[in-house]
Design an enzyme around this catalytic site. Structure first.
Site, short mmCIF file in Angstrom:
data_model
loop_
_atom_site.label_atom_id
_atom_site.label_comp_id
_atom_site.label_asym_id
_atom_site.label_seq_id
_atom_site.Cartn_x
_atom_site.Cartn_y
_atom_site.Cartn_z
N SER A 54 0.79 -1.23 0.00
CA SER A 54 0.00 0.00 0.00
C SER A 54 0.82 1.28 0.00
CB SER A 54 -0.96 0.02 1.19
OG SER A 54 -0.29 0.29 2.39
N LYS A 97 0.36 4.63 6.58
CA LYS A 97 -0.28 5.50 5.59
C LYS A 97 0.33 6.90 5.68
CE LYS A 97 -3.19 2.15 4.71
NZ LYS A 97 -3.00 1.32 3.54
#
Length: 195
Positions: A54, A97
Site C-alpha cells: 500500500s 499511511k
C-alpha cells in the site's frame, strides 16, 4: 590462626549457594530490562515490519521501521506525515499511511486527483501520473470536511491501498506514531522525515 586473617564469623558459602545468589541477581536484571523495554515500547518507540504494497514506492514488503510515539503526545500529525495506525476494521493489525488532510481541511477526489482545500494537492512523493481513485467513503467529486481530531490518511500506492477513501478519517487516538527511521534493508537505511 594467621593474625592477618579477618574473621567475620560467617560460614563460607557453598558453590550452590553462590549459584543461587547469581541466579537471583540475573532474574532481577532481566526484570529491570524487561520493564525498561516495556516502557520504551509503550511510550517512546516501536518496531514495525511493512507487509503489503500500500505504500509502494515509499515502502516495500519487508522494510523494517522504527515508529516514534513522542511527537504526537506533544503535538498533532501534520500534512505529509507517514504514520502507523491501528486498522480501523481490525485493531490487531497496524497500517502505515500518509496524512493528506488534517482537522479543518476539505478533501475531494475528482478525475483521479486529490484536491485539498479546493487546490490540487502537490504530491512529490508519488510517481508522475499515478491515479488516485475514489472509494466507498470518499466518492468521486464528493467533498469531505475533516472534523476536529480527525485525519485523512491514504497509502502512496493509491490503486492498492485500504485507507480513508474506504473507511473514513481516523482519530489521533488510532494513530500509534510517526514512522521515523528505516533500518532494513541496508540500502534504504535512513530517516523518514523527508519522504
Amino acid at each position: 590462626m594467621d593474625p592477618n586473617t579477618l574473621y567475620t564469623g560467617e560460614p563460607q558459602k557453598t558453590f550452590f549457594q553462590n549459584l543461587g545468589g547469581y541466579a537471583v541477581e540475573f532474574i532481577e536484571t532481566i526484570v529491570i530490562f524487561g520493564a525498561i523495554f516495556a516502557a520504551i515500547y509503550l511510550f517512546v518507540a516501536q518496531f514495525h515490519k511493512v507487509q503489503g504494497n500500500s505504500m509502494v514506492p515509499t515502502f516495500h514488503t519487508g522494510d523494517y521501521l522504527i515508529t516514534e510515539k513522542i511527537t504526537y503526545r506533544l503535538g498533532n500529525p501534520k500534512l505529509g506525515d507517514i504514520v502507523v495506525l491501528k486498522n480501523p476494521r481490525d485493531e490487531s493489525q497496524d497500517f502505515i499511511k500518509r496524512v493528506i488532510a488534517v482537522p479543518g481541511d476539505t478533501i475531494k477526489i475528482s478525475n483521479n486527483a486529490v484536491y485539498l482545500n479546493g487546490q490540487l494537492l502537490n504530491e512529490p512523493y508519488l510517481p508522475t501520473g499515478r491515479p488516485t481513485p475514489s472509494g466507498a467513503f470518499l466518492n468521486e467529486g464528493k467533498q469531505i470536511n475533516v472534523a476536529e481530531n480527525q485525519y485523512f490518511v491514504i497509502g502512496d500506492n493509491r490503486e492498492h491501498s485500504s485507507d480513508s477513501r474506504e473507511w473514513g478519517p481516523v482519530t489521533k487516538k488510532e494513530i500509534i506514531g510517526r514512522a521515523l527511521f528505516r533500518y532494513f534493508p541496508p540500502q534504504s537505511i535512513g530517516l523518514l522525515l523527508d519522504k
